[in-house]
Design an enzyme around this catalytic site. Structure first.
Site, short mmCIF file in Angstrom:
data_model
loop_
_atom_site.label_atom_id
_atom_site.label_comp_id
_atom_site.label_asym_id
_atom_site.label_seq_id
_atom_site.Cartn_x
_atom_site.Cartn_y
_atom_site.Cartn_z
N ASP A 60 80.91 9.12 57.90
CA ASP A 60 81.15 9.87 57.26
C ASP A 60 80.98 11.09 57.43
O ASP A 60 80.28 12.15 58.06
CB ASP A 60 80.05 9.21 55.71
CG ASP A 60 79.80 10.53 54.90
OD1 ASP A 60 80.83 10.10 54.10
OD2 ASP A 60 79.16 10.01 53.96
N ASN A 120 88.10 3.56 48.45
CA ASN A 120 89.03 4.82 48.73
C ASN A 120 90.09 4.64 48.14
O ASN A 120 90.73 5.88 48.55
CB ASN A 120 88.86 4.40 50.51
CG ASN A 120 87.71 5.13 51.10
OD1 ASN A 120 86.75 4.63 52.09
ND2 ASN A 120 86.35 6.11 50.14
N TRP A 121 90.52 3.53 48.33
CA TRP A 121 91.59 3.93 47.30
C TRP A 121 92.44 4.98 45.95
O TRP A 121 92.91 4.77 45.79
CB TRP A 121 92.32 2.63 46.55
CG TRP A 121 92.67 1.82 47.52
CD1 TRP A 121 92.11 0.54 48.07
CD2 TRP A 121 93.95 1.32 48.36
NE1 TRP A 121 92.90 -0.08 48.95
CE2 TRP A 121 93.65 0.06 48.80
CE3 TRP A 121 94.65 2.07 48.50
CZ2 TRP A 121 94.36 -0.33 50.55
CZ3 TRP A 121 95.98 2.06 49.52
CH2 TRP A 121 95.65 0.83 50.60
C1 FPP Z 1 84.28 9.37 54.63
O1 FPP Z 1 84.71 10.32 55.44
C2 FPP Z 1 85.85 8.96 56.26
C3 FPP Z 1 86.33 7.83 55.91
C4 FPP Z 1 86.70 7.80 54.31
C5 FPP Z 1 87.70 8.32 56.84
C6 FPP Z 1 87.52 7.58 58.28
C7 FPP Z 1 88.99 7.36 58.66
C8 FPP Z 1 88.59 7.64 60.14
C9 FPP Z 1 87.68 8.07 60.71
C10 FPP Z 1 90.10 7.25 60.99
C11 FPP Z 1 89.55 6.49 61.63
C12 FPP Z 1 91.25 5.61 62.26
C13 FPP Z 1 91.12 4.49 62.52
C14 FPP Z 1 92.41 3.93 63.16
C15 FPP Z 1 90.11 3.68 62.67
P1 FPP Z 1 84.52 11.06 52.98
O2 FPP Z 1 85.62 11.70 53.45
O3 FPP Z 1 83.85 10.98 52.55
O4 FPP Z 1 83.96 12.81 53.81
P2 FPP Z 1 82.48 12.92 52.59
O5 FPP Z 1 81.81 12.26 52.26
O6 FPP Z 1 82.68 15.04 53.34
O7 FPP Z 1 83.31 13.87 51.86
#
Ligand code: FPP
Length: 244
Positions: A24, A72-73
């Site tokens: 996260d 997340n979609w």
């Molecule tokens: C949460 O951060 C993260 C995600 C929704 C995506 C995580 C995916 C990756 C790190 C790519 C990994 C790749 C593979 C192939 C497994 P956020 O966007 O919710 O962060 P925020 O809370 O700061 O908005």
């Protein structure tokens, strides 16, 4: 702020057998730098690869990472699209890069909802990894703990209806065997960076007695020393599993 960094990992016999990570803070990391959120995911994906290999090198046996939730979609189409491109790139990379580490990549969640080319890559990854004997890496994609429980209940009900199961046989062990993580130990430790203290629908059934360690660092800044710190925290916890 405490540094949350330790240079060495605990001894292998003290490590959690199964570690979960909620990756996260990618979006906030990018926003702090004035970059698009997708840049945070790109940086986060590189950290995913590095931490996965490090976890395998120190002797973790099962690692589950939360890459994409059923919720997340609902993010902007542009962000979802960028994540799908990253998944493709990193799955292609991991087919090659995780070979020397003997990492067995698996997927949990409903992968049927992804595009045909991503599904093909997921299948290819499963196939290439099937005989590997090293660390098991579960990538949670289109995963939600509640959806997983609902699916398990459907399957159990169907099997009762078909006469393959009687209701008296339904116990915790049986339900665990219908989860996407069937046959694996429950997670001993789940780490959530980024300063959030929520479960966010991650491994709900499996985490009844899991230790949680939350950290202030954002995922794209996470380095092996931060993982060592969380593992040290875990080593000092007194796990009682409801006993005294
Ligand atoms: C949460 O951060 C993260 C995600 C929704 C995506 C995580 C995916 C990756 C790190 C790519 C990994 C790749 C593979 C192939 C497994 P956020 O966007 O919710 O962060 P925020 O809370 O700061 O908005």
């Amino acid at each position: 702020m405490e540094k949350q960094y330790v240079s060495a990992a605990p001894a292998p016999e003290c490590l959690p057998a199964h570690l979960g990570i909620i990756m996260d803070g990618n979006g906030r990391w990018a926003e702090k730098k004035g970059l698009p959120r997708s840049a945070g995911h790109t940086a986060g994906a590189a950290v995913f690869k590095k931490i996965t290999r490090y976890a395998s090198s120190i002797g973790i046996r099962y690692l589950t990472v939360y890459a994409f939730s059923t919720e997340n979609w609902s993010r902007p189409q542009e962000e979802v699209g960028a994540l799908m491109i990253l998944f493709k790139k990193y799955l292609q990379d991991s087919l090659r890069d995780f070979r020397n580490d003997d990492i067995k990549v698996r997927f949990i969640g409903d992968t049927s909802k992804f595009s045909p080319d991503l599904k093909k890559l997921i299948e290819e990854t499963r196939e290439v990894c099937k005989d590997r004997t090293g660390m098991v890496l579960n990538i949670a994609m289109n995963y939600g703990g509640r959806a997983e429980i609902v699916n398990a209940v459907h399957e159990i009900a169907e099997n009762v209806q078909k006469g393959m199961l009687i209701p008296e046989e339904i116990d915790e062990k049986l339900i665990s065997s219908y989860m996407d993580t069937a046959g694996q130990p429950d997670p001993d430790l789940i780490i959530r960076p980024s300063g959030e203290h929520r479960i966010s629908n991650f491994l709900l059934w499996q985490s009844a007695y899991t230790e949680y360690v939350t950290m202030d660092i954002l995922w794209p800044d996470f380095v092996p020393g931060n993982l060592n710190w969380a593992l040290q925290e875990y080593v000092h916890r007194n796990r009682r599993f409801g006993g005294v």
